[in-house]
Design an enzyme around this catalytic site. Structure first.
Site, mmCIF file in Angstrom:
data_model
loop_
_atom_site.group_PDB
_atom_site.id
_atom_site.type_symbol
_atom_site.label_atom_id
_atom_site.label_comp_id
_atom_site.label_asym_id
_atom_site.label_seq_id
_atom_site.Cartn_x
_atom_site.Cartn_y
_atom_site.Cartn_z
ATOM 1 N N ARG A 18 0.824 -1.230 0.000
ATOM 2 C CA ARG A 18 0.000 0.000 0.000
ATOM 3 C C ARG A 18 0.849 1.267 0.000
ATOM 4 O O ARG A 18 0.501 2.252 0.647
ATOM 5 C CB ARG A 18 -0.958 0.036 1.204
ATOM 6 C CG ARG A 18 -2.153 -0.854 0.979
ATOM 7 C CD ARG A 18 -3.304 -0.526 1.914
ATOM 8 N NE ARG A 18 -3.997 -1.767 2.232
ATOM 9 C CZ ARG A 18 -4.375 -2.155 3.444
ATOM 10 N NH1 ARG A 18 -4.200 -1.362 4.477
ATOM 11 N NH2 ARG A 18 -4.962 -3.299 3.618
ATOM 12 N N ARG B 109 -3.743 6.359 0.413
ATOM 13 C CA ARG B 109 -4.224 7.409 1.304
ATOM 14 C C ARG B 109 -3.165 8.166 2.093
ATOM 15 O O ARG B 109 -3.416 9.279 2.552
ATOM 16 C CB ARG B 109 -5.241 6.812 2.299
ATOM 17 C CG ARG B 109 -6.604 6.617 1.686
ATOM 18 C CD ARG B 109 -7.595 6.198 2.745
ATOM 19 N NE ARG B 109 -7.281 4.858 3.263
ATOM 20 C CZ ARG B 109 -7.828 4.346 4.371
ATOM 21 N NH1 ARG B 109 -8.686 5.064 5.073
ATOM 22 N NH2 ARG B 109 -7.520 3.134 4.750
ATOM 23 N N ARG C 13 -7.375 11.783 -6.354
ATOM 24 C CA ARG C 13 -8.169 10.563 -6.249
ATOM 25 C C ARG C 13 -9.631 10.759 -6.628
ATOM 26 O O ARG C 13 -10.279 9.880 -7.198
ATOM 27 C CB ARG C 13 -8.024 10.036 -4.818
ATOM 28 C CG ARG C 13 -8.915 8.909 -4.423
ATOM 29 C CD ARG C 13 -8.673 7.625 -5.194
ATOM 30 N NE ARG C 13 -9.374 6.580 -4.477
ATOM 31 C CZ ARG C 13 -10.689 6.440 -4.466
ATOM 32 N NH1 ARG C 13 -11.437 7.266 -5.152
ATOM 33 N NH2 ARG C 13 -11.256 5.483 -3.762
ATOM 34 N N ASP D 81 -7.067 -3.965 -6.608
ATOM 35 C CA ASP D 81 -7.592 -4.530 -5.372
ATOM 36 C C ASP D 81 -7.760 -6.029 -5.558
ATOM 37 O O ASP D 81 -8.025 -6.486 -6.680
ATOM 38 C CB ASP D 81 -8.941 -3.889 -5.032
ATOM 39 C CG ASP D 81 -9.374 -4.223 -3.618
ATOM 40 O OD1 ASP D 81 -9.040 -3.448 -2.699
ATOM 41 O OD2 ASP D 81 -10.007 -5.275 -3.411
ATOM 42 N N TYR E 20 -14.170 -13.007 2.054
ATOM 43 C CA TYR E 20 -14.999 -11.820 1.831
ATOM 44 C C TYR E 20 -16.321 -12.188 1.167
ATOM 45 O O TYR E 20 -17.378 -11.647 1.509
ATOM 46 C CB TYR E 20 -14.255 -10.787 0.969
ATOM 47 C CG TYR E 20 -13.170 -10.037 1.695
ATOM 48 C CD1 TYR E 20 -13.469 -9.247 2.804
ATOM 49 C CD2 TYR E 20 -11.850 -10.097 1.280
ATOM 50 C CE1 TYR E 20 -12.480 -8.543 3.470
ATOM 51 C CE2 TYR E 20 -10.845 -9.386 1.942
ATOM 52 C CZ TYR E 20 -11.170 -8.614 3.036
ATOM 53 O OH TYR E 20 -10.190 -7.921 3.688
#
Lengths: 357, 357
Positions: free
Chosen positions: A32, A36, A45, A81, A156
């Site tokens: 990552r 962010r 973004r 992702d 998930y």
């Protein structure tokens, strides 16, 4: 950028380290590293979920490049992702900001297998191809492609949202093993299709994220998860790119995760790197600074960074990384300083381990 | 109930197992055996947070007794919370349903130390005393008292709510070690005061919950956490009651957690029990069935239960338990069947390990 990173990728520090070869400096990148924590990311973004951003090749390309420019890391990782493929085939997945992947109708029974058709990268994720091609044209460091491992993606799909206990997932894997194996087989095929597509378009290494495999006991992992991850690694073996296998809290699983067919095994901070080495003999290792450590004052970060380097003791086959993703609240200046420290001191920490610190 | 559990507590299967002595059967209890999984609990629990329920001795007594009656477990555990002491001294803690402990003004600086005065159990938690006394009068099995370990309680005070990364906590422990040690020293004193009070009123064993210690690397644990947990164990040593040390994901910490002064070390499901034994030589072990396994069909639960028993192989010093708390969605009938299976077969799984399964 240093001269080294302008050589062809096979001779890059990152690829050489993946292969256990001598390196001119210890390579470093951060999980990552894009995202962010970077002001330049927050600036471009825009609104919408991460899945919207991933579907815009120009934006995804720029986001991938930002940390390479800022930090001078030794590898880029595709801004995407692990849920991109299942989202793309229309399973009904979204990424909720501040929450994570959520699934409108979770996977609960055999009938849901019909909702998991094979991934056709050309048709389903053309934006990934375009982003990878853009990146390969621009980058002077290798691009890492990636996929979610069958277990973590399945967790998930079954839980419907991030879970701490994986109750439904475990109930299914143990209670309906035939269905479980069919589900994971399909997810393995999707991972293979996605990875092969990324490599065909220029990704120079791949990482399989089995982020939550550490929730499992070793025998359950070995029987019900490892065969499917092994299938993924076998399915990309012919490409010859280095294969990295990553999870969190996987101290008891490291040997199995190496045996699944990885060239490099990710190690979080819970296992000291020298101990981890003994669990994956003959493999390269990637890690293992605690991302939360980077919130401490610089002297502490530097000391903990040196500790990782000392534990590796200058051996080949070490890619410096965090043990998990960069925390959003991190000061990017700290990561830049970590990169510089690893590049400057990385190979000095062999031999006289104590004297160096 | 069996005759065995009507003998004095020092001769109970649970206490004998804690001491590594021979037992008539393998003792079993479950973390969070009281609570949301039981219909009789949901019937009497009423509204308000768990902290309200804990403050009502008649209610807390009944809630503690419910699983003992229903399951025939070998120990009761006080219905309370690891945040009870810090709540009682007015730090501003609440337990939000579905979330966990939340803190109105998190601990952030030296000035916040003034908000952590010593615990005076007589004044601050008289309801705990009353509940313990009620229970001791009623129970035919030993009562386990407990406290939150300094690290885990501190993590809630600093983060302000449950965290996945412990970023603020780690930043403080590494960046402001003097403040960190003062904070943990105070929390250790509070834990000691609470535990001594519970034992003085009849608790026959104590468990220190360092539930989230597994988030730490071993050297950070050893330097910044273990000394304070060791202080707690030393502080109750003179009472002579068995001391259990529990955490989740603590595979790399088990040896240190034993060395901190525990008689019994809790083991979650990530480490097979036979492997765990090698990390805490001379200690008793408690565990280690994955609570999520109990959501699978009974044949699977039975097989996984037998696997734990086989790995212990009939050795003394094993208390059967889950590796973490009972999941709220669990069918209590499953736990009853686990208790019966452990009681009936527990000691049969020595020696001929394979033939027994």
């Amino acid at each position: 950028m240093t001269d080294v990173r302008q050589t062809p990728h096979a001779d890059s520090a990152f690829i050489r380290a993946c292969r256990g070869q001598d390196v001119p400096h210890v390579p470093v990148w951060f999980m990552r590293q894009a995202g962010r924590s970077l002001p330049e990311y927050r600036e471009i973004r825009g609104t919408g979920t991460i899945l919207n951003a991933i579907a815009q090749p120009a934006l995804a390309t720029e986001i991938t490049l930002q940390p390479v420019r800022r930090y001078g890391v030794d590898a880029a990782i595709l801004y995407s992702d692990i849920m991109t493929p299942v989202h793309a085939i229309g399973f009904g997945v979204d990424i909720e900001p501040g929450v994570g992947p959520v699934v409108e109708r979770p996977f609960g029974s055999r009938a849901d297998l019909d909702r998991l058709r094979p991934l056709e990268p050309d048709v389903d994720t053309p934006y990934v191809i375009e982003t990878v091609r853009n990146l390969v044209a621009e980058l002077t460091v290798p691009l890492i492609g990636f996929a979610g491992a069958p277990f973590t993606v399945a967790s998930y799909l079954i839980e419907g949202r991030p879970s701490r206990t994986y109750g439904r997932t475990k109930a299914m894997m143990l209670g309906e093993p035939a269905l479980w194996h069919e589900l994971l087989d399909r997810l393995a095929d999707m991972a293979i299709a996605s990875l092969l597509d990324q490599v065909a378009n220029g990704a120079r290494a791949i990482q399989l994220f089995d982020s939550w495999a550490g929730a499992l006991s070793p025998d359950v992992y070995e029987d019900l998860v490892m065969p499917h991850s092994a299938k993924v690694f076998a399915g990309v073996a012919h490409t010859g790119v280095p294969r990295i296998h990553f999870g969190v809290g996987t101290g008891e699983l490291l040997t199995l995760m190496g045996d699944a067919g990885a060239d490099v095994v990710g190690v979080d901070w819970r296992v000291p790197l020298d101990v981890a080495r003994t669990r994956v003999p003959g493999k390269a290792v990637q890690g293992n600074l605690d991302p939360a450590v980077c919130l401490a004052p610089w002297e502490v970060v530097a000391e903990r960074t040196r500790d990782v380097l000392r534990r590796n003791a200058g051996r080949p086959g070490h890619i410096f990384n965090l043990g998990h993703g960069v925390l959003p609240e991190l000061d990017p200046g700290v990561l830049k300083a970590v990169v510089d420290l690893v590049h400057e001191e990385g190979l000095r920490h062999g031999g006289a381990e104590e004297a160096d610190g």
